[in-house]
Design a protein around this motif. Structure first.
Motif, PDB file in Angstrom:
ATOM      1  N   TRP A  18       0.846  -1.197   0.000  1.00  0.00           N
ATOM      2  CA  TRP A  18       0.000   0.000   0.000  1.00  0.00           C
ATOM      3  C   TRP A  18       0.878   1.243   0.000  1.00  0.00           C
ATOM      4  O   TRP A  18       1.763   1.401   0.832  1.00  0.00           O
ATOM      5  N   ARG A  19       0.579   2.162  -0.938  1.00  0.00           N
ATOM      6  CA  ARG A  19       1.331   3.418  -1.048  1.00  0.00           C
ATOM      7  C   ARG A  19       0.474   4.618  -0.676  1.00  0.00           C
ATOM      8  O   ARG A  19       0.864   5.759  -0.885  1.00  0.00           O
ATOM      9  N   GLY A  20      -0.702   4.351  -0.122  1.00  0.00           N
ATOM     10  CA  GLY A  20      -1.663   5.393   0.227  1.00  0.00           C
ATOM     11  C   GLY A  20      -3.056   4.830   0.053  1.00  0.00           C
ATOM     12  O   GLY A  20      -3.222   3.635  -0.239  1.00  0.00           O
ATOM     13  N   PRO A  21      -4.100   5.634   0.226  1.00  0.00           N
ATOM     14  CA  PRO A  21      -5.470   5.151   0.010  1.00  0.00           C
ATOM     15  C   PRO A  21      -5.655   4.659  -1.418  1.00  0.00           C
ATOM     16  O   PRO A  21      -5.051   5.199  -2.353  1.00  0.00           O
ATOM     17  N   ALA A  22      -6.461   3.634  -1.595  1.00  0.00           N
ATOM     18  CA  ALA A  22      -6.723   3.112  -2.934  1.00  0.00           C
ATOM     19  C   ALA A  22      -7.287   4.209  -3.834  1.00  0.00           C
ATOM     20  O   ALA A  22      -8.118   5.010  -3.402  1.00  0.00           O
ATOM     21  N   PHE A  23      -6.813   4.268  -5.059  1.00  0.00           N
ATOM     22  CA  PHE A  23      -7.243   5.266  -6.053  1.00  0.00           C
ATOM     23  C   PHE A  23      -7.030   6.691  -5.533  1.00  0.00           C
ATOM     24  O   PHE A  23      -7.874   7.571  -5.712  1.00  0.00           O
ATOM     25  N   ALA A  24      -5.897   6.912  -4.890  1.00  0.00           N
ATOM     26  CA  ALA A  24      -5.666   8.181  -4.196  1.00  0.00           C
ATOM     27  C   ALA A  24      -5.763   9.387  -5.116  1.00  0.00           C
ATOM     28  O   ALA A  24      -6.158  10.472  -4.678  1.00  0.00           O
ATOM     29  N   ASP A  25      -5.407   9.227  -6.386  1.00  0.00           N
ATOM     30  CA  ASP A  25      -5.392  10.379  -7.294  1.00  0.00           C
ATOM     31  C   ASP A  25      -6.463  10.261  -8.377  1.00  0.00           C
ATOM     32  O   ASP A  25      -6.330  10.868  -9.446  1.00  0.00           O
ATOM     33  N   VAL A  26      -7.515   9.493  -8.101  1.00  0.00           N
ATOM     34  CA  VAL A  26      -8.580   9.288  -9.084  1.00  0.00           C
ATOM     35  C   VAL A  26      -9.878   9.874  -8.535  1.00  0.00           C
ATOM     36  O   VAL A  26     -10.255   9.583  -7.397  1.00  0.00           O
ATOM     37  N   PRO A  27     -10.603  10.699  -9.318  1.00  0.00           N
ATOM     38  CA  PRO A  27     -11.932  11.147  -8.869  1.00  0.00           C
ATOM     39  C   PRO A  27     -12.871   9.953  -8.869  1.00  0.00           C
ATOM     40  O   PRO A  27     -13.020   9.278  -9.897  1.00  0.00           O
ATOM     41  N   VAL A  28     -13.483   9.649  -7.748  1.00  0.00           N
ATOM     42  CA  VAL A  28     -14.263   8.418  -7.643  1.00  0.00           C
ATOM     43  C   VAL A  28     -15.753   8.701  -7.704  1.00  0.00           C
ATOM     44  O   VAL A  28     -16.249   9.650  -7.103  1.00  0.00           O
TER      45      VAL A  28
END
Length: 287
Positions: free
Chosen positions: A144-154
């Motif tokens: 894990w490098r951060g929250p999942a989909f950290a740089d994606v508008p969800v």
């Protein structure tokens, strides 16, 4: 292909990134990457992009985003030459009846590797092989490098998936900490648990593990204070008392009295084993 969703989105074809900068194509790629090697219906992609209110042009617009992704894939393939078994972008981002599929070609996917390592760690816990469990669960969490989909508008789909993935991470974290407690590593855990209980202020299992680590380190008063802080937070924010398991743990610490600090080693723990408190409680496993 290399696919990373446990943190910022990363998709590479032959070592070249194919992640678009535009938000909606990035959403499409994120959902395809999450379900790599599975067909994602066009309607599901539209649901993600427009939160259940797709325009009449939704299908055509989704096709446009797919074409943009294929253009990036073609550029990546052109940079490195044609890969074995891959002649064009349509072999990577495949059109199937009713939807699209991202063909990983058997490449690395961090989510699959996380689930594989976590599953091995859970089996090691069940077999009471705590050194192996701590190692495998630690390796899983390191992906894990951060929250999942950290740089994606969800949208709706990815928001649900991100929450599910966070629960799987917390499950693995809970069990890795339990394995470390059973190995007598309570002092080593204190710094990590101090941060975790501040971040997850109503998470009873982590607070129970924190109380155990404090008590075993000869800090009984702080362990009882940690319980009172959690209780105040639960009552104030959720209108509920701590669970029966956590109340039993508090009583056990009260009855045990001050504990002598001992060197960190297997067997140095008190009789307050994680099985007696909420630290033994497992979250739902996924994968």
């Amino acid at each position: 292909m290399e696919i990373r969703v446990l943190g910022a989105l990363g998709v590479q074809v032959c070592g070249v990134s194919v992640v678009p900068s535009a938000p909606k194509p990035r959403q499409v790629l994120a959902l395809l990457a999450l379900r790599a090697d599975q067909v994602v219906p066009a309607g599901v992609l539209a649901e993600e992009l427009w939160s259940g209110r797709p325009p009449r042009s939704a299908r055509t617009t989704v096709q446009t985003y797919v074409l943009q992704l294929r253009d990036l894939i073609d550029r990546a393939l052109a940079e490195v030459g044609v890969a074995a078994g891959v002649s064009c972008a349509k072999d990577v981002l495949v059109t199937s009846p009713g939807g699209y599929m991202l063909n990983s070609g058997g490449g690395l996917a961090d989510l699959r590797e996380f689930e594989r390592l976590a599953g091995m760690g859970y089996r090691a816990m069940d077999g009471e092989d705590y050194p192996l469990a701590a190692r495998q669960l630690g390796e899983a969490l390191a992906l894990w490098r951060g929250p999942a989909f950290a740089d994606v508008p969800v949208g709706g789909q990815l928001a649900v998936e991100a929450k599910r993935l966070e629960e799987t991470r917390l499950c693995a974290l809970d069990q890795r900490i339990e394995a470390d407690l059973r190995l007598g590593r309570h002092r080593v855990l204190l710094a990590e648990l101090t941060v975790l209980v501040d971040r997850y202020r109503t998470h009873e299992s982590l607070h129970g593990q924190y109380m155990i680590a404090l008590h075993r380190s000869g800090r009984r008063g702080e362990a009882l204070e940690a319980y009172q802080r959690l209780r105040s937070t639960l009552v104030r924010e959720l209108g509920m008392e701590p669970s029966a398991g956590l109340r039993r743990l508090q009583r056990s610490i009260l009855l045990a009295g001050p504990e002598r600090a001992e060197p960190d080693r297997v067997g140095a723990a008190s009789d307050l084993a994680p099985a007696s408190g909420p630290a033994r409680t497992r979250l739902t496993r996924v994968g």
